[in-house]
Design a protein around this motif. Sequence first.
Motif, PDB file in Angstrom:
ATOM      1  N   ALA A  50      55.954  -2.876  47.012  1.00 26.59           N
ATOM      2  CA  ALA A  50      55.474  -4.064  47.726  1.00 26.59           C
ATOM      3  C   ALA A  50      55.859  -5.391  46.855  1.00 26.59           C
ATOM      4  O   ALA A  50      55.734  -5.270  45.613  1.00 26.59           O
ATOM      5  CB  ALA A  50      53.994  -3.863  47.774  1.00 26.59           C
ATOM      6  N   LEU A  51      56.253  -6.121  47.568  1.00 30.71           N
ATOM      7  CA  LEU A  51      56.583  -7.775  47.099  1.00 30.71           C
ATOM      8  C   LEU A  51      55.181  -8.269  46.496  1.00 30.71           C
ATOM      9  O   LEU A  51      54.331  -8.494  47.049  1.00 30.71           O
ATOM     10  CB  LEU A  51      56.997  -8.890  48.152  1.00 30.71           C
ATOM     11  N   SER A  52      55.346  -8.718  45.252  1.00 26.88           N
ATOM     12  CA  SER A  52      54.318  -9.141  44.660  1.00 26.88           C
ATOM     13  C   SER A  52      53.775 -10.505  45.042  1.00 26.88           C
ATOM     14  O   SER A  52      52.708 -11.128  45.040  1.00 26.88           O
ATOM     15  CB  SER A  52      54.861  -9.215  42.941  1.00 26.88           C
ATOM     16  N   LYS A  53      55.109 -11.418  45.452  1.00 28.48           N
ATOM     17  CA  LYS A  53      54.757 -12.814  45.817  1.00 28.48           C
ATOM     18  C   LYS A  53      53.939 -13.007  47.174  1.00 28.48           C
ATOM     19  O   LYS A  53      53.460 -14.034  47.113  1.00 28.48           O
ATOM     20  CB  LYS A  53      56.106 -13.452  45.955  1.00 28.48           C
ATOM     21  N   ARG A  54      53.798 -12.122  47.845  1.00 34.40           N
ATOM     22  CA  ARG A  54      52.857 -12.041  49.000  1.00 34.40           C
ATOM     23  C   ARG A  54      51.641 -12.161  48.726  1.00 34.40           C
ATOM     24  O   ARG A  54      50.714 -12.568  49.604  1.00 34.40           O
ATOM     25  CB  ARG A  54      53.200 -10.711  49.899  1.00 34.40           C
ATOM     26  N   GLN A  55      51.182 -11.591  47.462  1.00 35.22           N
ATOM     27  CA  GLN A  55      49.566 -11.641  47.008  1.00 35.22           C
ATOM     28  C   GLN A  55      48.826 -11.111  48.314  1.00 35.22           C
ATOM     29  O   GLN A  55      47.631 -11.766  48.454  1.00 35.22           O
ATOM     30  CB  GLN A  55      49.136 -13.220  46.800  1.00 35.22           C
ATOM     31  N   PHE A  56      49.166  -9.811  48.624  1.00 34.93           N
ATOM     32  CA  PHE A  56      48.456  -9.458  49.932  1.00 34.93           C
ATOM     33  C   PHE A  56      47.888  -7.975  49.348  1.00 34.93           C
ATOM     34  O   PHE A  56      48.535  -7.165  48.576  1.00 34.93           O
ATOM     35  CB  PHE A  56      49.349  -9.009  51.196  1.00 34.93           C
ATOM     36  N   GLY A  57      46.723  -7.925  49.784  1.00 33.34           N
ATOM     37  CA  GLY A  57      46.021  -6.465  49.095  1.00 33.34           C
ATOM     38  C   GLY A  57      46.004  -6.625  47.696  1.00 33.34           C
ATOM     39  O   GLY A  57      45.677  -7.611  47.257  1.00 33.34           O
ATOM     40  N   GLU A  58      46.172  -5.517  47.031  1.00 31.71           N
ATOM     41  CA  GLU A  58      46.160  -5.450  45.404  1.00 31.71           C
ATOM     42  C   GLU A  58      47.257  -6.338  44.897  1.00 31.71           C
ATOM     43  O   GLU A  58      48.516  -6.528  45.386  1.00 31.71           O
ATOM     44  CB  GLU A  58      46.357  -4.131  45.113  1.00 31.71           C
ATOM     45  N   THR A  59      46.970  -7.381  43.966  1.00 28.03           N
ATOM     46  CA  THR A  59      47.794  -8.319  43.410  1.00 28.03           C
ATOM     47  C   THR A  59      48.047  -7.930  42.065  1.00 28.03           C
ATOM     48  O   THR A  59      47.328  -7.145  41.335  1.00 28.03           O
ATOM     49  CB  THR A  59      47.294  -9.665  43.427  1.00 28.03           C
ATOM     50  N   VAL A  60      49.003  -8.837  41.345  1.00 24.95           N
ATOM     51  CA  VAL A  60      49.360  -8.589  39.998  1.00 24.95           C
ATOM     52  C   VAL A  60      48.064  -8.753  39.116  1.00 24.95           C
ATOM     53  O   VAL A  60      47.677  -7.811  38.358  1.00 24.95           O
ATOM     54  CB  VAL A  60      50.159  -9.553  39.597  1.00 24.95           C
ATOM     55  N   ALA A  61      47.161  -9.507  39.231  1.00 27.76           N
ATOM     56  CA  ALA A  61      45.792  -9.838  38.372  1.00 27.76           C
ATOM     57  C   ALA A  61      45.198  -8.724  38.515  1.00 27.76           C
ATOM     58  O   ALA A  61      44.290  -8.138  37.825  1.00 27.76           O
ATOM     59  CB  ALA A  61      45.241 -11.268  38.936  1.00 27.76           C
ATOM     60  N   ARG A  62      44.943  -8.268  39.860  1.00 25.15           N
ATOM     61  CA  ARG A  62      44.081  -7.051  40.111  1.00 25.15           C
ATOM     62  C   ARG A  62      44.240  -5.885  39.498  1.00 25.15           C
ATOM     63  O   ARG A  62      43.624  -5.195  38.901  1.00 25.15           O
ATOM     64  CB  ARG A  62      43.713  -6.928  41.628  1.00 25.15           C
ATOM     65  N   ILE A  63      45.748  -5.460  39.558  1.00 24.06           N
ATOM     66  CA  ILE A  63      45.932  -4.318  38.970  1.00 24.06           C
ATOM     67  C   ILE A  63      46.019  -4.330  37.425  1.00 24.06           C
ATOM     68  O   ILE A  63      45.773  -3.488  36.746  1.00 24.06           O
ATOM     69  CB  ILE A  63      47.643  -4.086  39.415  1.00 24.06           C
ATOM     70  N   ASN A  64      46.570  -5.751  36.832  1.00 21.64           N
ATOM     71  CA  ASN A  64      46.303  -5.452  35.355  1.00 21.64           C
ATOM     72  C   ASN A  64      44.815  -5.701  34.787  1.00 21.64           C
ATOM     73  O   ASN A  64      44.681  -5.022  33.658  1.00 21.64           O
ATOM     74  CB  ASN A  64      47.170  -6.889  34.815  1.00 21.64           C
ATOM     75  N   ASN A  65      43.988  -6.081  35.615  1.00 19.91           N
ATOM     76  CA  ASN A  65      42.807  -6.090  35.139  1.00 19.91           C
ATOM     77  C   ASN A  65      41.805  -4.756  35.299  1.00 19.91           C
ATOM     78  O   ASN A  65      41.183  -4.258  34.518  1.00 19.91           O
ATOM     79  CB  ASN A  65      41.829  -7.301  35.797  1.00 19.91           C
ATOM     80  N   SER A  66      42.276  -4.000  36.520  1.00 18.23           N
ATOM     81  CA  SER A  66      41.841  -2.667  36.623  1.00 18.23           C
ATOM     82  C   SER A  66      42.416  -1.827  35.701  1.00 18.23           C
ATOM     83  O   SER A  66      41.749  -0.709  35.400  1.00 18.23           O
ATOM     84  CB  SER A  66      41.873  -2.532  38.085  1.00 18.23           C
ATOM     85  N   PHE A  67      43.752  -1.769  35.819  1.00 23.08           N
ATOM     86  CA  PHE A  67      44.499  -0.828  34.911  1.00 23.08           C
ATOM     87  C   PHE A  67      45.373  -1.435  33.926  1.00 23.08           C
ATOM     88  O   PHE A  67      46.662  -1.355  34.100  1.00 23.08           O
ATOM     89  CB  PHE A  67      45.178   0.175  35.997  1.00 23.08           C
ATOM     90  N   PRO A  68      44.836  -2.003  33.028  1.00 23.91           N
ATOM     91  CA  PRO A  68      45.520  -2.754  31.968  1.00 23.91           C
ATOM     92  C   PRO A  68      46.458  -1.843  31.162  1.00 23.91           C
ATOM     93  O   PRO A  68      47.403  -2.400  30.552  1.00 23.91           O
ATOM     94  CB  PRO A  68      44.471  -3.393  30.985  1.00 23.91           C
TER      95      PRO A  68
END
Length: 427
Positions: A295-313
């Motif tokens: 998935a394109l990260s820049k869309r910030q749709f659903g799971e985002t970069v911050a969410r994935i890094n915070n949940s699964f560092p």
Amino acid sequence: MKKIVVLIAFILITQISFGQLRVEFEPNYDESKVPEFEVPDPLRMFNGRKIRNQRRWEKKGRPELLEFFTRNVYGRVPGELGISTWEVVEQSDNALGGKAKRKQVDLVFKKNGRSLHFNILIYLPKNVDNAPVFLGYNFYGNHTITNDVNVIISDAWARNNPSFGIINNQLTEQSRGVRVNRWAVNEIIDAGFGLATIYYGEVDPDKDDFRDGIHPFFYVDAQQRPAADEWGSVAGWAWGLSRAMDYFEEDAEVNENKVVVFGHSRLGKTSLWAGVTDERFAAVISNNSGCGGAALSKRQFGETVARINNSFPHWFCKNFRNYNKNEDALPADQHELLALIAPRPVYVASAEEDQWADPRGEFLSAFYATPVYDLYGEKGIPSKEMPAVNQPIQNTVAYHIRTGGHDVTGFDWEQYIKWATEQLMNE
């Protein structure tokens, strides 16, 4: 005044705890709220220079993008470690009702007094010599993908799942066959392919703890965790897939030139990175891989970069956190990850109800990777318009979105087998 501040803080914490203050934390599922952004051109280098042919792509474009993803998303592997020994610990020529051979192979790795092993469960069709193979990790042990009582139960750490009989982080007999729905073993064998699978927790336990698994083999001095640009778990799991490929090159029953690497969810992110970093894989399949996957990260749709890094560092390298709530600063996006697989075939699959993984973002990655495949005369995704549900596009770059949610289904495997047969068997 101090009492008022404390009271306000208490109210905010309480509201967050009970889900009353959720605006900032709610994922975006509204297309109208996707931010405007420029899709990086995979055929334009960071300095603006245009790439016009295969040679320029291979000498300049691909290395630059590979370096970016290595240092800033997945992390570099800080050394080399080959198989110390391997052993066939169990085998049979009469598996799956007599139509397949079964082999269970331990790969052992040793360094600086440490030892690690993981087991590959392999089913091969009896009527095919030197068979092509689907290779993929499983989430709860090799014994979960089949009802075959001969498949060994791993003693590695596992995430607790009481519904599967997994408590105290231990796999048990109760979990045998609980994931047969995700693995079309018989259909794969009937199509003339083999299937090889590994429990991912044997390579690196899926927890934010880098004291076990493969990472400590490369620590220096008093190091406790990978450096900021060194590998997270996704890259560690990809490393394990490459070591399985090392073994396949020694196994005369496996066609090492026709290995399709497959993965679902976080393991779909893994299959993509393995396919990028190890060009021995003949084709790559990403099933519902989402953020940090297709998935394109820049869309910030659903799971985002911050969410994935915070949940699964532990999944990605620490440098990836530089893009938490800062996706606009990314000089590259996930379509360029797919482009790094070119000209080898890649299949991206989504599910209609799996909005967390951003199906449209996964499709657009496949579409925007297509210009690199065009350099090689390979057919990609012809239109920016998503196909209808359950109507696959099966080109060298393939895509489908099916009904249902975050899972691997019989429909998915039907498409993968058909596509892999066309791409690899009918050359």
